[in-house]
Write an enzyme that holds these catalytic residues in place. Sequence first.
Site, PDB file in Angstrom:
ATOM      1  CG  LEU A  47      -2.013  -1.045   1.303  1.00  0.00           C
ATOM      2  CD1 LEU A  47      -2.622  -0.941   2.729  1.00  0.00           C
ATOM      3  CD2 LEU A  47      -3.103  -0.742   0.293  1.00  0.00           C
ATOM      4  CG  ASP A  48      -0.179   4.806  -2.180  1.00  0.00           C
ATOM      5  OD1 ASP A  48      -0.527   5.270  -0.933  1.00  0.00           O
ATOM      6  OD2 ASP A  48      -0.754   4.870  -3.189  1.00  0.00           O
ATOM      7  CG  ASN A  49       3.908   7.677   2.779  1.00  0.00           C
ATOM      8  OD1 ASN A  49       3.972   7.095   3.846  1.00  0.00           O
ATOM      9  ND2 ASN A  49       4.539   8.862   2.573  1.00  0.00           N
ATOM     10  CG  HIS A  50       0.136   9.711   0.856  1.00  0.00           C
ATOM     11  ND1 HIS A  50       0.524  10.654   1.929  1.00  0.00           N
ATOM     12  CD2 HIS A  50       0.985  10.087  -0.388  1.00  0.00           C
ATOM     13  CE1 HIS A  50       1.572  11.236   1.411  1.00  0.00           C
ATOM     14  NE2 HIS A  50       1.814  11.013   0.269  1.00  0.00           N
ATOM     15  CB  SER A  51      -2.878   3.640   0.682  1.00  0.00           C
ATOM     16  OG  SER A  51      -3.203   4.410  -0.551  1.00  0.00           O
TER      17      SER A  51
END
Length: 203
Positions: A47-51
């Site tokens: 999951l990306d940093n902001h997810s």
Amino acid sequence: MSQGDHRYFIINKPSNIVSQFVSPDKVGLLGDLDFSFPEGTHAVGRLDNHSEGLLILTTNKRVTKLLFEGTTPHKRTYLVKVKDTVSPESLNRLQTGVTIKIKGNENYVTTPCEASIVADPAVFFQQEKGQKEYKPHTWLLITLTEGKFHQVRKMVYALRHRCKRLIRVSIEDLKLGDLPAGGVREIAEETFFEQLRIDNWRE
């Protein structure tokens, strides 16, 4: 390490933490969570940093191949908060396929997927109190069987909606449930593979 010695976890990944234990950058890491993971633990998928939301961790290196390289694609479901009100026409476009940019700046039409408007997002995840609400906004539930880079964000952006929050709530029958942000839950091996609908894990 034999098959039965492996360990399996899910976490509710908070925003601003990357899906790894080490990084050359100054970012939040999985090791910053309040849990002592065994040696050899790694994340399956990202999951990306902001997810936020459901992330699988395990000591079993075979899981990535079993989950992503099998003949049957696995369903991943996301709760998505977008700015402004999503029209019935836009919802239909999400369901039938939208054009996004992928690697090499190529146009790609997404595979038809499940998408619906959610009246009460608290049914799917533990929402922290006092979080700022963006109005007007819409919560969507989107289920994909493919995973292009930033696909969900690109899909809603193609419909002129900005993604304000992205939370993975399930992978097949493995669900985030009431796990709080930053929380860790260990899962028995057989239950883990059963909920992911992976039948050939003993082979």
